[in-house]
Design an enzyme around this catalytic site. Structure first.
Site, short mmCIF file in Angstrom:
data_model
loop_
_atom_site.label_atom_id
_atom_site.label_comp_id
_atom_site.label_asym_id
_atom_site.label_seq_id
_atom_site.Cartn_x
_atom_site.Cartn_y
_atom_site.Cartn_z
N GLY A 12 6.47 29.00 -8.07
CA GLY A 12 7.61 29.65 -7.42
C GLY A 12 7.17 30.39 -6.18
O GLY A 12 7.73 31.43 -5.83
N GLY A 13 6.15 29.85 -5.50
CA GLY A 13 5.49 30.55 -4.41
C GLY A 13 6.33 30.85 -3.19
O GLY A 13 5.88 31.59 -2.31
N ARG A 14 7.52 30.28 -3.12
CA ARG A 14 8.41 30.58 -1.97
C ARG A 14 9.50 31.57 -2.37
O ARG A 14 10.44 31.81 -1.60
CB ARG A 14 9.04 29.30 -1.43
CG ARG A 14 8.03 28.32 -0.86
CD ARG A 14 7.18 28.93 0.22
NE ARG A 14 7.97 29.18 1.43
CZ ARG A 14 7.66 30.08 2.35
NH1 ARG A 14 6.61 30.86 2.19
NH2 ARG A 14 8.42 30.23 3.42
N GLY A 15 9.39 32.12 -3.56
CA GLY A 15 10.35 33.14 -3.99
C GLY A 15 10.08 34.47 -3.30
O GLY A 15 9.07 34.66 -2.61
N PHE A 16 10.96 35.42 -3.54
CA PHE A 16 10.92 36.72 -2.86
C PHE A 16 9.60 37.46 -3.10
O PHE A 16 8.82 37.69 -2.17
CB PHE A 16 12.12 37.56 -3.34
CG PHE A 16 12.10 38.99 -2.90
CD1 PHE A 16 11.68 39.37 -1.64
CD2 PHE A 16 12.52 39.99 -3.78
CE1 PHE A 16 11.67 40.70 -1.24
CE2 PHE A 16 12.52 41.32 -3.41
CZ PHE A 16 12.09 41.68 -2.14
N ALA A 17 9.31 37.80 -4.35
CA ALA A 17 8.07 38.54 -4.65
C ALA A 17 6.85 37.66 -4.47
O ALA A 17 5.78 38.13 -4.04
CB ALA A 17 8.12 39.08 -6.07
N TYR A 157 19.42 34.77 -18.76
CA TYR A 157 18.18 34.91 -17.98
C TYR A 157 17.22 35.84 -18.72
O TYR A 157 16.05 35.50 -18.92
CB TYR A 157 18.51 35.47 -16.59
CG TYR A 157 17.28 35.77 -15.76
CD1 TYR A 157 16.63 34.76 -15.06
CD2 TYR A 157 16.76 37.07 -15.67
CE1 TYR A 157 15.50 35.02 -14.30
CE2 TYR A 157 15.64 37.34 -14.92
CZ TYR A 157 15.00 36.31 -14.23
OH TYR A 157 13.88 36.59 -13.49
N LYS A 161 13.66 34.83 -20.49
CA LYS A 161 12.46 35.49 -19.97
C LYS A 161 11.71 36.17 -21.12
O LYS A 161 10.47 36.20 -21.13
CB LYS A 161 12.82 36.51 -18.89
CG LYS A 161 13.28 35.93 -17.57
CD LYS A 161 12.18 35.19 -16.84
CE LYS A 161 11.27 36.12 -16.06
NZ LYS A 161 10.33 35.36 -15.20
#
Length: 560
Positions: A12-17, A157, A161
């Site tokens: 998920g390397g293009r996500g926000f964090a 979600y 998680k």
């Protein structure tokens, strides 16, 4: 500093964090970074061009791979040669879709674990969420990691998680793999494309006048750079000498800025910092919750037809009205985590990063709103849209008195109208006897001309009645031909609606219509764009259904 080529993977390397973590890893030169995400190729944001990441991609210190976590073979391929995996990928939390969340958060996480075990990856750091211990009903105050998962979560979600969180902790030690789970709370900061932009959008639409709940619910927020820093701390702890790593591994850690803050004060600081007014009207959560349930039900019905995910949902209302604070002592003790950016500095940096969303930099909405146009834009609009609050309150009280005296008393329609006219005639007669001035105040006399219909007005009204009758006759002729199914459905629905209205008593009509008149138009003006979008979705669905029925009837008629 890295002395040899050592690779890490950020899912998920293009996500926000995740973008902030990738940037930090590259700047610290700890690893060569493999960015794994769902997109077919990497697309840099304007702020990233000619920056640290751009340079790393060109030099080979970073690379991008397209990965669907639900495909185990793709996950294995992405993790080959990696020493550590930062598992940060997750679907949009605002989409309450169990199948999507379970397939990515649970099955996808199991695929990552299996890949790490098979490839003998040394360390796996998972980005969980503080919501894994939140049931959506009870507030959470300074809880630590011993606080259990609830029996039922606030949304799918959080539930999925929590499942993934448990899988990560359970997998620690398998084939030498060291794992830990980080649970950041309410991440914010530059680059967020959801929270702050949605606040600005709501403020511009006039929807952020309201505070859901009493406004005193406390929150733990986490600046995005501190979240990235926590991942670095976790990796270093797991890579430390055996005793330290053994204590840190297999554990969950809450990650916050360690400075609890009132949620609605946080919202106000952001809005005021960008030039928008702060929320000031408090509404109990129990009042808006039924509306949120209705919106969610409509979304479930129309989602297959392309309806966008609504923001006004029950889970979101619970998040806005409950307290959620967490104790980070464990992360501080075992990981050495301490926020590197204090809360006030984080707020300042966040507001500065959204200068393009400031009130003065955005085009203002021109023209009258649709509710104002529908109400004629005059006194009626000012009253029902609460623009003149004094006049609105007086009008509302007048209607309430009429209801109490004439309607609630059980009078028939004729009796109620006659008594109302009697009161009006008495008032006008007494009013006409009053002097022009009383104690210095001018008494405005009611002129007879104000109640008089001119010949021109009478002719217009008569023409309107006649034309309406002619339209009805033309519609009747079309029905007699039996080939206009669209008209048939319109007439049928109209008559059904009229029959339902006919069953409503005068008392019920007042009880229903009075609140609607003084609330519905006002709420429509506040949420005009969303309501119009929802109405369009419903209309398209109805039109499609009507067309399908008409086609079936037409084919059946041709067949016979």
């Amino acid at each position: 500093m890295a002395t040899e080529e050592r690779w890490c993977v950020v899912t998920g390397g293009r996500g926000f964090a995740a973008r902030h973590l990738v940037d930090m890893l590259v700047r610290y030169n700890m690893f060569s970074v493999r960015i794994a995400d769902l997109g077919p190729s990497i697309k840099l944001f304007p702020t990233e061009e000619n920056g640290t990441l751009d340079e790393a991609l060109r030099s080979g210190r970073a690379e991008y791979v397209s990965v669907d976590l639900r495909d185990k073979s793709q996950v294995i391929q992405a993790c080959k040669g990696a020493e550590v995996v930062f598992h940060m990928a997750a679907p949009d939390s605002s989409i309450n879709n169990y199948e999507l969340h379970h397939s990515v958060n649970v099955k996808g996480t199991q695929n990552v674990i299996d890949a790490c075990v098979e490839l003998k990856v040394k360390r796996l750091i998972y980005t969980s969420s503080a919501s894994v211990v939140f049931d959506g009903i009870h507030g959470i105050n300074n809880v630590d990691e011993s606080f259990p998962y609830p029996l039922k979560h606030n949304d799918t979600y959080s539930a999925t998680k929590a499942e993934a969180d448990a899988l990560i902790l359970k997998s620690n030690g398998i084939n030498g793999l060291l794992t830990c789970s980080l649970r950041p709370s309410s991440i914010f900061g530059p680059g967020d494309r959801l929270f702050v932009p949605s606040l600005v959008s709501a403020a511009r639409a006039g929807k952020l006048k309201f505070i859901i709940g009493d406004g005193n619910n406390m929150y733990d927020f986490t600046y995005v750079e501190n979240v990235a820093h926590a991942h670095i701390c976790a990796e270093r702890a797991l890579a430390s000498e055996a005793i330290v790593a053994e204590k840190a591994a297999g554990q969950a850690y809450f990650i916050t800025n360690m400075e609890p803050f009132k949620f609605w004060e946080f919202v106000s600081v952001v809005l005021v910092g960008l030039g928008y007014p702060r929320p000031y009207i408090k509404i109990p959560a129990c009042i808006v919750m039924p509306i949120a349930h209705l919106v969610e039900w409509i979304y479930k019905l129309l989602a297959p037809y392309g309806m966008k995910v609504p923001q006004f949902t029950p889970s979101r209302i619970r998040l806005l009205s409950c307290s959620r604070t967490f104790n980070c002592s464990k992360a501080n003790e075992l990981l050495g985590y301490t926020p590197i950016v204090p809360f006030q500095d984080a707020m300042r940096r966040t507001i500065e990063s959204y200068s393009h969303l400031r009130a003065e930099s955005l085009p203002q909405k021109k023209g009258s709103s649709k509710p104002s146009t529908y109400l004629g834009g005059g006194k009626v609009a000012n009253v029902l849209l609460w623009r003149n609050k004094k006049q609105t309150v007086v009008t509302l009280l007048t209607f309430v008195l009429i209801y109490l005296y004439f309607v609630a008393s059980g009078y028939t329609l004729v009796t109620a109208v006659s008594k109302l006219l009697l009161v009006a005639a008495t008032f006008l007669f007494i009013h006409s006897l009053l002097p022009e001035k009383i104690f210095g105040y001018t008494i405005e006399k009611v002129q007879g001309s104000k109640l008089y219909f001119s010949m021109e007005t009478s002719q217009k009204n008569a023409s309107l009645v006649a034309s309406s009758w002619n339209y009805a006759v033309n519609d009747f002729r079309s029905l007699c031909r039996g080939n206009d199914w669209s008209l048939f459905f319109k007439v049928t629905l109209s008559l059904l609606a009229l029959s339902l209205l006919g069953t409503i008593s005068l008392r019920s009509f007042f009880t229903i219509s009075l609140p609607i008149a003084f609330i519905a138009f006002y709420m429509y003006e506040q949420y005009e764009e969303q309501i119009d979008e929802l109405f369009t979705e419903v209309l398209l669905h109805v039109c499609k259904l009507r067309a399908d029925i008409a086609n079936k009837l037409r084919r059946k008629r041709i067949y016979y």
